[in-house]
Design a protein around this motif. Structure first.
Motif, PDB file in Angstrom:
ATOM      1  N   LEU A  73      39.927  39.302  56.697  1.00 44.71           N
ATOM      2  CA  LEU A  73      38.525  39.248  56.276  1.00 44.71           C
ATOM      3  C   LEU A  73      38.083  40.586  55.702  1.00 44.71           C
ATOM      4  N   ARG A  74      38.444  41.670  56.360  1.00 47.79           N
ATOM      5  CA  ARG A  74      38.084  42.990  55.847  1.00 47.79           C
ATOM      6  C   ARG A  74      38.735  43.252  54.493  1.00 47.79           C
ATOM      7  N   ARG A  75      39.999  42.862  54.365  1.00 46.53           N
ATOM      8  CA  ARG A  75      40.687  43.079  53.093  1.00 46.53           C
ATOM      9  C   ARG A  75      40.034  42.274  51.973  1.00 46.53           C
ATOM     10  N   THR A  76      39.586  41.052  52.286  1.00 46.19           N
ATOM     11  CA  THR A  76      38.881  40.247  51.285  1.00 46.19           C
ATOM     12  C   THR A  76      37.588  40.925  50.844  1.00 46.19           C
ATOM     13  N   CYS A  77      36.894  41.519  51.806  1.00 44.49           N
ATOM     14  CA  CYS A  77      35.657  42.239  51.472  1.00 44.49           C
ATOM     15  C   CYS A  77      35.951  43.422  50.541  1.00 44.49           C
ATOM     16  N   LEU A  78      37.038  44.118  50.785  1.00 43.45           N
ATOM     17  CA  LEU A  78      37.390  45.244  49.916  1.00 43.45           C
ATOM     18  C   LEU A  78      37.740  44.767  48.513  1.00 43.45           C
ATOM     19  N   TRP A  79      38.484  43.658  48.421  1.00 46.42           N
ATOM     20  CA  TRP A  79      38.798  43.104  47.100  1.00 46.42           C
ATOM     21  C   TRP A  79      37.518  42.738  46.357  1.00 46.42           C
ATOM     22  N   ALA A  80      36.601  42.069  47.040  1.00 44.14           N
ATOM     23  CA  ALA A  80      35.339  41.675  46.402  1.00 44.14           C
ATOM     24  C   ALA A  80      34.539  42.895  45.966  1.00 44.14           C
ATOM     25  N   ALA A  81      34.535  43.920  46.795  1.00 42.79           N
ATOM     26  CA  ALA A  81      33.798  45.142  46.442  1.00 42.79           C
ATOM     27  C   ALA A  81      34.389  45.799  45.207  1.00 42.79           C
ATOM     28  N   LEU A  82      35.720  45.792  45.093  1.00 39.68           N
ATOM     29  CA  LEU A  82      36.356  46.381  43.912  1.00 39.68           C
ATOM     30  C   LEU A  82      36.011  45.586  42.648  1.00 39.68           C
ATOM     31  N   ALA A  83      35.976  44.251  42.750  1.00 46.22           N
ATOM     32  CA  ALA A  83      35.618  43.432  41.588  1.00 46.22           C
ATOM     33  C   ALA A  83      34.176  43.670  41.176  1.00 46.22           C
ATOM     34  N   LEU A  84      33.275  43.718  42.155  1.00 48.17           N
ATOM     35  CA  LEU A  84      31.870  43.964  41.842  1.00 48.17           C
ATOM     36  C   LEU A  84      31.670  45.362  41.269  1.00 48.17           C
ATOM     37  N   LEU A  85      32.411  46.320  41.781  1.00 45.52           N
ATOM     38  CA  LEU A  85      32.315  47.683  41.267  1.00 45.52           C
ATOM     39  C   LEU A  85      32.813  47.753  39.823  1.00 45.52           C
ATOM     40  N   SER A  86      33.845  46.975  39.505  1.00 50.08           N
ATOM     41  CA  SER A  86      34.332  46.936  38.124  1.00 50.08           C
ATOM     42  C   SER A  86      33.264  46.393  37.189  1.00 50.08           C
ATOM     43  N   GLY A  87      32.536  45.367  37.654  1.00 52.94           N
ATOM     44  CA  GLY A  87      31.452  44.833  36.840  1.00 52.94           C
ATOM     45  C   GLY A  87      30.354  45.861  36.621  1.00 52.94           C
ATOM     46  N   ALA A  88      29.992  46.583  37.666  1.00 54.64           N
ATOM     47  CA  ALA A  88      28.962  47.613  37.521  1.00 54.64           C
ATOM     48  C   ALA A  88      29.419  48.708  36.576  1.00 54.64           C
ATOM     49  N   GLY A  89      30.701  49.072  36.645  1.00 57.88           N
ATOM     50  CA  GLY A  89      31.219  50.092  35.748  1.00 57.88           C
ATOM     51  C   GLY A  89      31.196  49.640  34.302  1.00 57.88           C
ATOM     52  N   LEU A  90      31.568  48.376  34.039  1.00 54.38           N
ATOM     53  CA  LEU A  90      31.580  47.884  32.658  1.00 54.38           C
ATOM     54  C   LEU A  90      30.160  47.762  32.108  1.00 54.38           C
ATOM     55  N   ALA A  91      29.190  47.434  32.957  1.00 59.30           N
ATOM     56  CA  ALA A  91      27.803  47.343  32.495  1.00 59.30           C
ATOM     57  C   ALA A  91      27.229  48.722  32.204  1.00 59.30           C
ATOM     58  N   THR A  92      27.682  49.753  32.931  1.00 57.15           N
ATOM     59  CA  THR A  92      27.138  51.094  32.753  1.00 57.15           C
ATOM     60  C   THR A  92      27.829  51.856  31.645  1.00 57.15           C
ATOM     61  N   ALA A  93      29.166  51.831  31.633  1.00 53.63           N
ATOM     62  CA  ALA A  93      29.937  52.568  30.616  1.00 53.63           C
ATOM     63  C   ALA A  93      31.130  51.706  30.234  1.00 53.63           C
ATOM     64  N   PRO A  94      30.984  50.770  29.305  1.00 55.91           N
ATOM     65  CA  PRO A  94      32.031  49.777  29.013  1.00 55.91           C
ATOM     66  C   PRO A  94      33.351  50.386  28.580  1.00 55.91           C
ATOM     67  N   VAL A  95      33.324  51.334  27.628  1.00 53.65           N
ATOM     68  CA  VAL A  95      34.580  51.842  27.076  1.00 53.65           C
ATOM     69  C   VAL A  95      35.370  52.638  28.109  1.00 53.65           C
ATOM     70  N   PRO A  96      34.795  53.657  28.774  1.00 54.60           N
ATOM     71  CA  PRO A  96      35.587  54.380  29.788  1.00 54.60           C
ATOM     72  C   PRO A  96      36.088  53.485  30.915  1.00 54.60           C
ATOM     73  N   THR A  97      35.236  52.526  31.347  1.00 50.94           N
ATOM     74  CA  THR A  97      35.651  51.637  32.426  1.00 50.94           C
ATOM     75  C   THR A  97      36.829  50.763  32.002  1.00 50.94           C
TER      76      THR A  97
END
Length: 520
Positions: free
Chosen positions: A339-363
């Motif tokens: 369960l904890r590992r699933t939460c970390l995976w989800a957090a990484l995916a959500l963080l990738s989305g936030a990065g692409l919305a903020t700075a698409p090219v570097p992300t």
């Protein structure tokens, strides 16, 4: 893949007279084991199954780090099988053929470990009866005794049919060839023949027709040329045609712990000088036996976990393992960790989305670079693991992995391109759906980032992305503190990206404005 009981068969490791040995995975725990599926003609009737049940009951008493222990068995199932500790590496026969004979201190270490394995087998009330190079697996330069297909309970040596010859010519002692019962000295003879092969690269009783080899064994006509004198003297005594003239397992253990102890005075049948005794066989020791020189009881030796390999430093530093969690506790802990590992995976995916919305090219550049590196490292690790599984551990494995990694990075590029195009196509499809429902530009980029990260981990070839990441997330998930710290770090980065987005919108560096139009 085929399953037997709770085990999934991965691939065949070898084939012998009693059955086929598979590399298998225990599904509840994920543990790798060696599973021997017995041939129908071996256990085709009730007597065969009773014989297997008696054998397994005896073998489960054997516990040693130098022996591939019996972990599980089902003598009465539709597919009878025996499960043993899996030992990665090549057989002694293949090792000597590929790498050459074992010399010097490595030979002392090999012989010493192997005689301790024999002692452990005997302490369990069992005779192995088939010690030979193909039944010794090398983990580096450390031997592990395997395959008790011919072992029998020590006080029931006639469990097989009269007239059967169990064993391999050249490694069978004379008493077995004469039809006598096996005894502890039988395994001593086979031990010495195996050590002689390791030291010279040739069978001690030569090659040729089986009848000729067995005749030489009966007469004690062995070839030990090329072995250093002090070890040759021990092997010469252990290969004596008369079982009563051989040193015992305890005497051999004592000598390997302290070569100044002479085993020949006790026997009274071997002249050390005539045997080429050299150092260690000049005569009886003048100092009394002590706890340091006396052979340690096998019962005091704590077995290692499955797959563990002993080191030279561990030889005289054996301690009882810490108490292991119960199966229920382990299952609960495993569920929480997942369960904890699933939460970390989800957090990484959500963080990738936030990065692409903020700075698409570097992300996007960072994500693609990570995919290339992770897939290359995973490929290098797979090749490294397959080599160690086949050959066992080697001192040069680390340098070879470092040197070969750049090449594996290049090898992974074509399949990485396929994965990236597949993930980018699905991310673009998600973006078009957002555009169709008139979603804001920031939301569209966020959704595209989440989909892109997810598909890079789940697409064709994504297992080589998930594998290295899982190696990082796994240890973090097993500890509450480490997991909480990781989640806090990811949350802090996400907050930073959200604040930056709300303060200045999407940063399209290296462009001044959005190349996708005013909607973004």
């Amino acid at each position: 893949m085929r399953s037997v009981g709770d085990y999934t068969l991965l691939h065949v490791l070898g084939e012998g007279g009693m059955g086929i040995v598979h590399l298998a995975r225990h599904e509840p725990s994920g543990q790798r084991v060696a599973l021997k599926v017995l041939r129908p003609q071996i256990v085709g009737d009730e007597e065969g199954r009773r014989r297997l049940a008696r054998e397994v009951g005896s073998l489960q008493r054997v516990r040693s780090r130098w022996v591939a222990e019996i972990l599980d068995a089902d003598p009465w199932g539709p597919v009878p099988y025996v499960v043993m500790r899996y030992v990665p590496g090549r057989s002694l026969h293949d090792e000597v053929v590929e790498e050459g004979p074992i010399r010097g201190r490595d030979l002392d270490w090999f012989a010493r470990c192997l005689i301790d394995a024999v002692a452990a087998v005997h302490a369990g009330g069992v005779l192995h009866r088939d010690i030979k190079p193909s039944n010794v697996i090398m983990e580096g330069r450390t031997p592990v005794l395997i395959d008790f297909g011919l072992a029998r309970v020590a006080d029931d040596p006639r469990i097989t049919h009269t007239g059967w010859l169990l064993g391999t010519p050249g490694y069978l002692p004379p008493e077995i060839l004469r039809g006598e019962d096996a005894r502890p000295a039988t395994d001593v003879h086979s031990w010495a023949a195996t050590v002689a092969f390791a030291a010279t690269g040739r069978p001690p009783f030569g090659r040729g027709p089986s009848a000729a080899i067995m005749d030489r064994a009966r007469r004690g006509d062995h070839d030990l040329a090329g072995i250093e004198p002090r070890v040759r003297a021990v092997l010469d005594a252990a290969l004596a045609p008369d079982a009563a003239g051989r040193p015992t397992v305890a005497q051999l253990q004592a000598w390997f712990r302290d070569p100044t102890i002479s085993i020949f005075d006790t026997l009274g049948t071997v002249d050390p000088a005539a045997a080429g005794g050299g150092v260690g066989f000049a005569g009886p020791t003048t100092r009394p036996a002590s706890a340091a020189t006396a052979p340690r009881p096998v019962a005091e030796t704590a077995p290692l976990a499955v797959g563990a390999a002993p080191t030279r430093q561990e030889w005289d530093d054996r301690s009882l393992p810490a108490a292991e969690p119960t199966l229920v506790e382990a299952a609960q802990e495993s569920g929480v960790a997942r369960l904890r590992r699933t939460c970390l995976w989800a957090a990484l995916a959500l963080l990738s989305g936030a990065g692409l919305a903020t700075a698409p090219v570097p992300t996007a550049v960072i994500m693609l670079a990570l995919v290339v590196v992770l897939r290359g490292l995973s490929l290098a690790g797979s090749v490294h693991g397959e080599r160690r599984e086949l050959r066992g551990a080697r001192w040069h494995d680390g340098p070879r992995l470092v040197i070969g990694t750049p090449w594996h990075l290049v090898r992974s590029v074509p399949s990485t391109v396929v994965l990236v195009l597949w993930a980018a196509g699905l991310a673009l499809a998600a973006g078009l759906l957002c555009y169709a429902v008139a979603a804001p530009g920031g939301v569209t980029l966020y959704v595209c980032g989440v989909v892109l990260a997810t598909m890079l981990a789940c697409g064709p070839g994504g297992s080589r992305v998930r594998g290295p990441v899982r190696r990082v997330l796994g240890p973090l998930s097993r500890s509450t503190r480490r997991w909480a710290a990781a989640m806090l770090v990811l949350a802090a980065v996400a907050v930073y990206l959200i604040v930056r987005f709300h303060a200045g919108g999407t940063d399209w560096t290296p462009w001044h404005d959005s190349p996708l139009g005013s909607a973004f």
